[in-house]
Design a protein around this motif. Structure first.
Motif, PDB file in Angstrom:
ATOM      1  N   MET A  44       4.162  15.447   8.645  1.00  0.00           N
ATOM      2  CA  MET A  44       2.996  14.550   8.627  1.00  0.00           C
ATOM      3  C   MET A  44       1.754  15.305   8.147  1.00  0.00           C
ATOM      4  O   MET A  44       0.981  14.790   7.335  1.00  0.00           O
ATOM      5  CB  MET A  44       2.765  13.983  10.031  1.00  0.00           C
ATOM      6  N   LEU A  90      -0.287  14.566   4.727  1.00  0.00           N
ATOM      7  CA  LEU A  90      -1.742  14.338   4.675  1.00  0.00           C
ATOM      8  C   LEU A  90      -2.401  15.251   3.640  1.00  0.00           C
ATOM      9  O   LEU A  90      -3.282  14.818   2.895  1.00  0.00           O
ATOM     10  CB  LEU A  90      -2.363  14.571   6.057  1.00  0.00           C
ATOM     11  N   VAL A 145      -1.472  13.844   0.234  1.00  0.00           N
ATOM     12  CA  VAL A 145      -2.164  12.582  -0.060  1.00  0.00           C
ATOM     13  C   VAL A 145      -3.629  12.823  -0.434  1.00  0.00           C
ATOM     14  O   VAL A 145      -4.143  12.245  -1.391  1.00  0.00           O
ATOM     15  CB  VAL A 145      -2.064  11.606   1.138  1.00  0.00           C
ATOM     16  N   PHE A 146      -4.295  13.710   0.320  1.00  0.00           N
ATOM     17  CA  PHE A 146      -5.744  13.862   0.117  1.00  0.00           C
ATOM     18  C   PHE A 146      -6.125  15.005  -0.842  1.00  0.00           C
ATOM     19  O   PHE A 146      -7.238  15.028  -1.350  1.00  0.00           O
ATOM     20  CB  PHE A 146      -6.449  14.071   1.466  1.00  0.00           C
ATOM     21  N   GLN A 181      -5.687   2.026 -10.234  1.00  0.00           N
ATOM     22  CA  GLN A 181      -6.208   1.644  -8.914  1.00  0.00           C
ATOM     23  C   GLN A 181      -7.206   2.649  -8.324  1.00  0.00           C
ATOM     24  O   GLN A 181      -7.924   2.325  -7.387  1.00  0.00           O
ATOM     25  CB  GLN A 181      -5.054   1.457  -7.932  1.00  0.00           C
ATOM     26  N   ILE A 236      -8.641   5.837  -6.180  1.00  0.00           N
ATOM     27  CA  ILE A 236      -8.383   6.557  -4.922  1.00  0.00           C
ATOM     28  C   ILE A 236      -7.655   5.705  -3.863  1.00  0.00           C
ATOM     29  O   ILE A 236      -6.863   6.207  -3.064  1.00  0.00           O
ATOM     30  CB  ILE A 236      -9.722   7.107  -4.364  1.00  0.00           C
ATOM     31  N   VAL A 237      -7.901   4.393  -3.911  1.00  0.00           N
ATOM     32  CA  VAL A 237      -7.347   3.516  -2.880  1.00  0.00           C
ATOM     33  C   VAL A 237      -5.815   3.391  -2.974  1.00  0.00           C
ATOM     34  O   VAL A 237      -5.150   3.023  -2.001  1.00  0.00           O
ATOM     35  CB  VAL A 237      -8.056   2.131  -2.930  1.00  0.00           C
ATOM     36  N   ARG A 242      -3.862   5.686  -2.847  1.00  0.00           N
ATOM     37  CA  ARG A 242      -3.288   6.680  -1.923  1.00  0.00           C
ATOM     38  C   ARG A 242      -2.820   6.052  -0.613  1.00  0.00           C
ATOM     39  O   ARG A 242      -2.063   6.668   0.143  1.00  0.00           O
ATOM     40  CB  ARG A 242      -4.307   7.788  -1.637  1.00  0.00           C
ATOM     41  N   ILE A 243      -3.256   4.846  -0.316  1.00  0.00           N
ATOM     42  CA  ILE A 243      -2.777   4.120   0.880  1.00  0.00           C
ATOM     43  C   ILE A 243      -1.268   3.881   0.758  1.00  0.00           C
ATOM     44  O   ILE A 243      -0.547   3.872   1.753  1.00  0.00           O
ATOM     45  CB  ILE A 243      -3.544   2.779   1.039  1.00  0.00           C
ATOM     46  N   TYR A 301       1.077   5.781  -0.074  1.00  0.00           N
ATOM     47  CA  TYR A 301       1.966   6.862   0.379  1.00  0.00           C
ATOM     48  C   TYR A 301       2.332   6.725   1.860  1.00  0.00           C
ATOM     49  O   TYR A 301       3.304   7.328   2.312  1.00  0.00           O
ATOM     50  CB  TYR A 301       1.327   8.228   0.100  1.00  0.00           C
ATOM     51  N   PHE A 302       1.550   5.952   2.613  1.00  0.00           N
ATOM     52  CA  PHE A 302       1.922   5.668   4.001  1.00  0.00           C
ATOM     53  C   PHE A 302       2.412   4.221   4.135  1.00  0.00           C
ATOM     54  O   PHE A 302       3.282   3.944   4.953  1.00  0.00           O
ATOM     55  CB  PHE A 302       0.739   5.928   4.948  1.00  0.00           C
ATOM     56  N   LEU A 337       6.169   3.006   5.659  1.00  0.00           N
ATOM     57  CA  LEU A 337       6.078   2.133   6.842  1.00  0.00           C
ATOM     58  C   LEU A 337       6.859   0.840   6.607  1.00  0.00           C
ATOM     59  O   LEU A 337       7.552   0.353   7.501  1.00  0.00           O
ATOM     60  CB  LEU A 337       4.610   1.805   7.145  1.00  0.00           C
ATOM     61  N   THR A 384      -2.416  -1.794   6.764  1.00  0.00           N
ATOM     62  CA  THR A 384      -2.713  -0.953   5.592  1.00  0.00           C
ATOM     63  C   THR A 384      -2.645  -1.784   4.300  1.00  0.00           C
ATOM     64  O   THR A 384      -3.416  -1.544   3.374  1.00  0.00           O
ATOM     65  CB  THR A 384      -1.748   0.254   5.492  1.00  0.00           C
ATOM     66  N   MET A 393     -14.693   6.766  -6.443  1.00  0.00           N
ATOM     67  CA  MET A 393     -14.949   7.155  -5.053  1.00  0.00           C
ATOM     68  C   MET A 393     -15.558   6.016  -4.243  1.00  0.00           C
ATOM     69  O   MET A 393     -15.706   6.124  -3.042  1.00  0.00           O
ATOM     70  CB  MET A 393     -15.900   8.367  -5.010  1.00  0.00           C
ATOM     71  N   ASN A 442     -14.292   3.314  -3.404  1.00  0.00           N
ATOM     72  CA  ASN A 442     -13.334   2.710  -2.477  1.00  0.00           C
ATOM     73  C   ASN A 442     -12.912   3.656  -1.354  1.00  0.00           C
ATOM     74  O   ASN A 442     -11.975   3.344  -0.620  1.00  0.00           O
ATOM     75  CB  ASN A 442     -12.095   2.238  -3.247  1.00  0.00           C
ATOM     76  N   PHE A 493     -12.279   2.337   2.225  1.00  0.00           N
ATOM     77  CA  PHE A 493     -11.018   1.611   2.453  1.00  0.00           C
ATOM     78  C   PHE A 493      -9.880   2.583   2.747  1.00  0.00           C
ATOM     79  O   PHE A 493      -9.066   2.342   3.634  1.00  0.00           O
ATOM     80  CB  PHE A 493     -10.675   0.741   1.240  1.00  0.00           C
ATOM     81  N   LEU A 494      -9.858   3.672   1.988  1.00  0.00           N
ATOM     82  CA  LEU A 494      -8.830   4.705   2.221  1.00  0.00           C
ATOM     83  C   LEU A 494      -8.998   5.295   3.621  1.00  0.00           C
ATOM     84  O   LEU A 494      -8.026   5.426   4.373  1.00  0.00           O
ATOM     85  CB  LEU A 494      -8.980   5.807   1.157  1.00  0.00           C
ATOM     86  N   ALA A 542      -7.886   2.770   6.294  1.00  0.00           N
ATOM     87  CA  ALA A 542      -6.432   2.612   6.388  1.00  0.00           C
ATOM     88  C   ALA A 542      -5.812   3.749   7.196  1.00  0.00           C
ATOM     89  O   ALA A 542      -5.011   3.511   8.115  1.00  0.00           O
ATOM     90  CB  ALA A 542      -5.824   2.563   4.986  1.00  0.00           C
ATOM     91  N   TYR A 543      -6.204   4.988   6.870  1.00  0.00           N
ATOM     92  CA  TYR A 543      -5.618   6.131   7.581  1.00  0.00           C
ATOM     93  C   TYR A 543      -6.111   6.218   9.028  1.00  0.00           C
ATOM     94  O   TYR A 543      -5.355   6.605   9.925  1.00  0.00           O
ATOM     95  CB  TYR A 543      -5.864   7.432   6.801  1.00  0.00           C
ATOM     96  N   ILE A 578      -4.070   3.707  11.054  1.00  0.00           N
ATOM     97  CA  ILE A 578      -2.717   4.222  11.334  1.00  0.00           C
ATOM     98  C   ILE A 578      -2.754   5.179  12.526  1.00  0.00           C
ATOM     99  O   ILE A 578      -1.986   5.025  13.489  1.00  0.00           O
ATOM    100  CB  ILE A 578      -2.138   4.952  10.090  1.00  0.00           C
ATOM    101  N   TRP A 579      -3.673   6.145  12.480  1.00  0.00           N
ATOM    102  CA  TRP A 579      -3.683   7.168  13.543  1.00  0.00           C
ATOM    103  C   TRP A 579      -4.124   6.612  14.885  1.00  0.00           C
ATOM    104  O   TRP A 579      -3.565   6.978  15.921  1.00  0.00           O
ATOM    105  CB  TRP A 579      -4.559   8.363  13.130  1.00  0.00           C
TER     106      TRP A 579
END
Lengths: 235, 57
Positions: free
Chosen positions: A21, A25, A28-29, A38, A40-41, A43-44, A46-47, A51, A98, B1, B3, B6-7, B10-11, B14-15
């Motif tokens: 995990m 992370l 992903v980042f 799309q 940067i968004v 990257r959502i 990848y999770f 899921l 997500t 950048m 957005n 939103f990123l 989302a994370y 989840i956490w």
């Protein structure tokens, strides 16, 4: 002394999930490049994608364990089905949350009644009903049998969600399969990131299933001890 | 950048949800284990007092 199941869960699955995990992370980042369309968004995904896949695995397990419970009648399969339904609900909720957060900047709306989104929401509602049925049924035997039937019937929605992007006109991307619109996961770094995320969530699913199953086992033990205590009182 | 929120959302979602779920299972297992220990003690106490009554008869 630790049982084999406990050793597998606490010594293998929990650390494996934690390490992968953290690696996911980082990838992903930091490691993975942004999607050209799309940004940067994306990257959502990848999770979100692991899921979604693991939600289907968990609910598929509910159906399998429910069928085995109806056939063999052993509490083990019922406990596994109940645990997989609860963990699957958690994963399904995260998938939907997500997905809606990704949809807002990309589609300009939090939610749309698209075929895949709607069928995924129906799946969530079916297993929410499953958990409510277990919670509110008069006897645990009756609840287990009714829930097993619902667990099997509910799994029919899984292939429908999977095929929804092909059967109906839908705006949900099928990036993993068709790579349409030049926005698929074509970069090897993107594929590696998705794979590591999938491993992390697969290990997490395994560990959560074990921990939740342990909870169900302890609950059964409490019921047995209550009966034993009642028998002692009557003696 | 633009957005990025939103990123981040989302994370974070989840956490936070995962943490709450794991904490709730942990609490549930802990309280069930405590109940089992209490019940074992009660059964043992009942068994001991029952045996003592039989001996006195």
């Amino acid at each position: 002394m630790m049982s084999t199941g406990r050793r597998l869960a606490d010594v293998v699955l929990a650390p494996l999930s934690g390490v992968t995990m953290l690696l996911a992370l980082y990838m992903v980042f930091v490691y993975v490049p942004s999607d050209k369309v799309q940004g940067i968004v994306q990257r959502i995904f990848y999770f979100h994608v692991p899921l979604a896949i693991l939600t289907f695995v968990a609910f598929g397990l509910v159906a399998l364990a429910s069928a085995l419970f109806l056939w063999r009648g052993t509490r083990f399969w019922d406990r596994l089905a109940h645990s997989a339904a609860e963990v699957g609900m958690m994963f399904c909720t995260l998938m939907l949350v997500t997905g809606t957060i990704w949809a807002r900047p990309i589609w300009g709306t939090w939610w749309t009644w698209d075929a895949r989104l709607t069928s995924a929401l129906i799946l969530w509602l079916i297993y929410a009903a499953y958990l409510m049925l277990r919670e509110f049924s008069a006897t645990s035997d009756q609840a287990a049998r009714y829930a097993a039937v619902l667990g099997i019937v509910g799994s029919i929605d899984i292939p429908i969600i999977n095929r929804a992007v092909y059967w109906w006109r839908t705006i949900h991307p099928a990036v993993l399969v068709t790579r349409e619109g030049g926005s698929g996961l074509e970069d090897p770094r993107m594929q590696a990131t998705l794979l590591v995320s999938f491993l992390a969530f697969a290990a997490l699913l395994g560990w959560l299933l074990w921990v939740r199953n342990e909870s169900a086992r302890l609950h059964d033990e409490v019921e047995v001890l209550h009966q034993q205590l009642l028998a002692e009182h009557e003696r | 950048m633009t957005n990025f929120p939103f990123l981040f959302a989302a994370y974070t979602a989840i956490w936070v949800l995962l943490f709450l779920y794991i904490a709730s299972i942990g609490r549930r297992n802990h309280s069930l284990q405590r109940e089992i220990d209490e019940l074992h003690k009660l059964i043992k106490r009942h068994g001991d007092s029952g045996r003592a009554q039989e001996t006195n008869r």
